[in-house]
Design a protein around this motif. Structure first.
Motif, mmCIF file in Angstrom:
data_model
loop_
_atom_site.group_PDB
_atom_site.id
_atom_site.type_symbol
_atom_site.label_atom_id
_atom_site.label_comp_id
_atom_site.label_asym_id
_atom_site.label_seq_id
_atom_site.Cartn_x
_atom_site.Cartn_y
_atom_site.Cartn_z
ATOM 1 N N THR A 57 0.831 -1.208 0.000
ATOM 2 C CA THR A 57 0.000 0.000 0.000
ATOM 3 C C THR A 57 0.866 1.259 0.000
ATOM 4 O O THR A 57 0.558 2.240 -0.689
ATOM 5 N N ILE A 58 1.956 1.229 0.762
ATOM 6 C CA ILE A 58 2.878 2.374 0.774
ATOM 7 C C ILE A 58 3.451 2.600 -0.618
ATOM 8 O O ILE A 58 3.529 3.735 -1.104
ATOM 9 N N PHE A 59 3.846 1.510 -1.279
ATOM 10 C CA PHE A 59 4.399 1.609 -2.635
ATOM 11 C C PHE A 59 3.386 2.232 -3.595
ATOM 12 O O PHE A 59 3.699 3.161 -4.347
ATOM 13 N N GLY A 60 2.137 1.739 -3.565
ATOM 14 C CA GLY A 60 1.110 2.265 -4.455
ATOM 15 C C GLY A 60 0.763 3.719 -4.161
ATOM 16 O O GLY A 60 0.574 4.518 -5.081
ATOM 17 N N THR A 61 0.693 4.060 -2.874
ATOM 18 C CA THR A 61 0.344 5.430 -2.494
ATOM 19 C C THR A 61 1.407 6.423 -2.943
ATOM 20 O O THR A 61 1.101 7.492 -3.486
ATOM 21 N N LEU A 62 2.677 6.071 -2.730
ATOM 22 C CA LEU A 62 3.763 6.967 -3.129
ATOM 23 C C LEU A 62 3.811 7.134 -4.645
ATOM 24 O O LEU A 62 4.053 8.235 -5.152
ATOM 25 N N GLN A 63 3.561 6.052 -5.382
ATOM 26 C CA GLN A 63 3.529 6.164 -6.839
ATOM 27 C C GLN A 63 2.347 7.012 -7.290
ATOM 28 O O GLN A 63 2.458 7.807 -8.236
ATOM 29 N N LEU A 64 1.218 6.857 -6.608
ATOM 30 C CA LEU A 64 0.034 7.648 -6.933
ATOM 31 C C LEU A 64 0.295 9.134 -6.729
ATOM 32 O O LEU A 64 -0.038 9.965 -7.586
ATOM 33 N N SER A 91 17.648 3.001 -8.425
ATOM 34 C CA SER A 91 18.920 2.514 -7.862
ATOM 35 C C SER A 91 18.904 2.599 -6.341
ATOM 36 O O SER A 91 19.354 1.673 -5.644
ATOM 37 N N ALA A 92 18.383 3.711 -5.817
ATOM 38 C CA ALA A 92 18.299 3.869 -4.366
ATOM 39 C C ALA A 92 17.386 2.818 -3.753
ATOM 40 O O ALA A 92 17.690 2.239 -2.692
ATOM 41 N N LEU A 93 16.265 2.528 -4.418
ATOM 42 C CA LEU A 93 15.332 1.519 -3.901
ATOM 43 C C LEU A 93 15.999 0.150 -3.826
ATOM 44 O O LEU A 93 15.917 -0.545 -2.798
ATOM 45 N N TYR A 94 16.680 -0.257 -4.904
ATOM 46 C CA TYR A 94 17.280 -1.594 -4.919
ATOM 47 C C TYR A 94 18.495 -1.679 -3.991
ATOM 48 O O TYR A 94 18.768 -2.752 -3.433
ATOM 49 N N LEU A 95 19.195 -0.567 -3.820
ATOM 50 C CA LEU A 95 20.308 -0.555 -2.870
ATOM 51 C C LEU A 95 19.801 -0.770 -1.449
ATOM 52 O O LEU A 95 20.393 -1.537 -0.668
ATOM 53 N N LEU A 96 18.697 -0.111 -1.100
ATOM 54 C CA LEU A 96 18.102 -0.305 0.224
ATOM 55 C C LEU A 96 17.576 -1.730 0.395
ATOM 56 O O LEU A 96 17.679 -2.315 1.477
ATOM 57 N N PHE A 109 13.266 -2.159 8.859
ATOM 58 C CA PHE A 109 13.292 -0.702 8.667
ATOM 59 C C PHE A 109 13.752 -0.344 7.256
ATOM 60 O O PHE A 109 13.150 0.493 6.579
ATOM 61 N N LEU A 110 14.826 -0.980 6.796
ATOM 62 C CA LEU A 110 15.352 -0.696 5.455
ATOM 63 C C LEU A 110 14.382 -1.157 4.375
ATOM 64 O O LEU A 110 14.278 -0.528 3.318
ATOM 65 N N LEU A 111 13.660 -2.239 4.644
ATOM 66 C CA LEU A 111 12.667 -2.721 3.675
ATOM 67 C C LEU A 111 11.568 -1.689 3.472
ATOM 68 O O LEU A 111 11.201 -1.370 2.331
ATOM 69 N N PHE A 112 11.047 -1.146 4.559
ATOM 70 C CA PHE A 112 10.011 -0.110 4.431
ATOM 71 C C PHE A 112 10.609 1.190 3.887
ATOM 72 O O PHE A 112 9.952 1.899 3.112
ATOM 73 N N ALA A 113 11.853 1.510 4.261
ATOM 74 C CA ALA A 113 12.508 2.709 3.741
ATOM 75 C C ALA A 113 12.732 2.614 2.242
ATOM 76 O O ALA A 113 12.740 3.635 1.533
ATOM 77 N N ARG A 115 10.732 1.764 0.080
ATOM 78 C CA ARG A 115 9.533 2.193 -0.657
ATOM 79 C C ARG A 115 9.567 3.695 -0.967
ATOM 80 O O ARG A 115 8.892 4.153 -1.900
ATOM 81 N N LEU A 116 10.318 4.473 -0.199
ATOM 82 C CA LEU A 116 10.288 5.933 -0.349
ATOM 83 C C LEU A 116 10.729 6.407 -1.735
ATOM 84 O O LEU A 116 10.070 7.280 -2.322
ATOM 85 N N PRO A 117 11.817 5.884 -2.319
ATOM 86 C CA PRO A 117 12.202 6.359 -3.658
ATOM 87 C C PRO A 117 11.184 6.046 -4.746
ATOM 88 O O PRO A 117 11.257 6.621 -5.839
#
Length: 413
Positions: A57-64, A91-96, A109-113, A115-117
């Motif tokens: 849901t975080i992923f979809g919301t941020l993309q929206l 790149s930042a997403l896959y690095l995290l 924490f890093l898994l949820f972080a 999603r931010l990029p």
């Protein structure tokens, strides 16, 4: 001399378009690699299905939320900046994600972080912008449709690579590979894509005629409410929503209703990916040269309604497989035709913002889909998706028949 110059410019444009297709295919391959190993990574880190749903849901919301802003950024700063920004964010997403696999770091924490990029990961939107800028309006549906080949390549190879790499070399390997590929994509975007793909006159007029910033919601809303834009956008959202809800719930439906094993569900998804490649990459382009866009739009809505009736009556996976070609045709035609109509309904300086708005439809479905689709499925079963799809699209078709979109055209200001 002028003919040679024109031919050189045409070859240069063709080269940029081909590179754009390659970049889109690379990014989509990495995206589907992520989709294939993310559930296993989440399970490894101890997340249950509820928390995994929050992650999605975080992923979809941020993309929206990021889609329209990214589109406006692309209009103001050009194609090179937009593509480069999208690849850097990826790149930042896959690095995290890769870092979250390390036992020495706080994995959850890093898994949820990670999603931010995703708010800035809109490579497909940037690719659509480049193609829109470099193609004539008559060629646009076919050119945009060929992105379906990129999507199909990403779906097939990304899913296969994600599963193979994580099984053979560990759960961290696909994330590292995706990081390297997207970082390479950022370098290629910055070095090979022009600063802007818009005509010089269009770019100058845009820069001189508007002081609105990237986050100017008023300017974004103004585009959405244009008479030639809002009806098409509404059709795109309403007509495709029931099928979108079904596809969001497909993994659950394939296990509970179709009784498929994981490998069998993977084969079915590959079948859908191949069909999407063929229909969006080859069929829609030919249809767009023979029929007006409004006729294709009405046809997609009609086929959606017929498929809805079939979904309401289906009882096994064989029935669904017979419906898949028509479902994919409707899905691809609706997306390509509406994107083409929306870009033609706004000025050339606003096509990025318009594509960003259009791209927000899928994240919207991914955001509301798990909750709404889950309630529908738990309360009424699989057939409810077919009934809703049938009724909604019959209503949309009736409105399009009574008030054709061609009657609502006006000049873009």
């Amino acid at each position: 001399m002028s003919g040679q110059l024109s031919g050189s410019m045409g070859a240069h444009r063709k080269g940029i378009i081909i590179l754009t297709y390659v970049l889109a295919a690379l990014e989509l391959t990495c995206l589907f690699m992520q989709f294939s190993f993310l559930p296993y990574l989440s399970r490894t880190l101890g997340l249950d299905s509820v928390n995994f749903g929050y992650l999605q849901t975080i992923f979809g919301t941020l993309q929206l939320l990021g889609g329209p802003v990214f589109g406006r950024f692309a209009d103001q700063y050009g194609a090179r900046a937009a593509l480069s920004l999208s690849f850097v964010a990826a790149s930042a997403l896959y690095l995290l994600l890769a870092a979250s696999c390390s036992p020495a770091l706080p994995g959850v924490f890093l898994l949820f972080a990670s999603r931010l990029p995703s708010a800035l990961m809109h490579t497909l939107t940037a690719a659509q912008m480049v193609i829109t800028d470099l193609t004539a309006p008559a060629e646009r549906p076919a050119a945009l449709g060929r992105l379906g080949l990129c999507f199909g390549v990403g779906m097939i190879f990304g899913s296969l690579l994600g599963g193979t790499l994580s099984t053979t070399y560990g759960i961290q390997c696909p994330a590292i590979v995706a990081f390297v590929v997207t970082f390479l994509g950022a370098i290629l975007s910055f070095t090979c894509i022009p600063v802007t793909t818009k005509d010089t006159s269009v770019q100058s007029a845009h820069q001189g005629g508007s002081d609105a910033g990237v986050f100017d919601l008023k300017a974004i809303t103004r585009l959405l409410l244009l008479p030639r834009v809002f009806p098409v956008f509404l059709v795109k959202v309403i007509s495709g929503l029931p099928a979108g809800l079904f596809l969001v719930m497909f993994s659950i439906i394939s296990m509970d209703f179709f009784q498929l094993e994981a490998a069998e569900a993977g084969y079915l998804m590959s079948f859908i990916g191949i069909l999407q490649m063929v229909i969006q990459g080859l069929v829609i382009g030919r249809l767009s040269t023979r029929f007006p866009e409004e006729v294709l739009l009405q046809s997609s809505v009609l086929v959606y309604a017929v498929v809805g009736l079939g979904m309401a009556l289906m009882s096994n996976v064989l029935h669904f497989c017979l419906l898949v070609p028509s479902l994919v045709f409707s899905l691809c035609t609706l997306n390509v035709v509406t994107d083409s109509m929306l870009t033609k309904a706004v000025s050339a300086s606003d096509t990025g913002t318009m594509l960003g708005l259009s791209a927000s439809v899928h994240p919207l479905t991914r955001t509301v889909g798990p909750t709404l689709g889950g309630l529908m499925y738990r309360s009424y079963g699989v057939s409810i998706f077919g009934h809703v799809q049938l009724m909604v699209n019959l209503l949309v078709l009736l409105v399009l028949w009574r008030k054709p979109l061609s009657q609502k055209k006006d000049k873009v200001r």
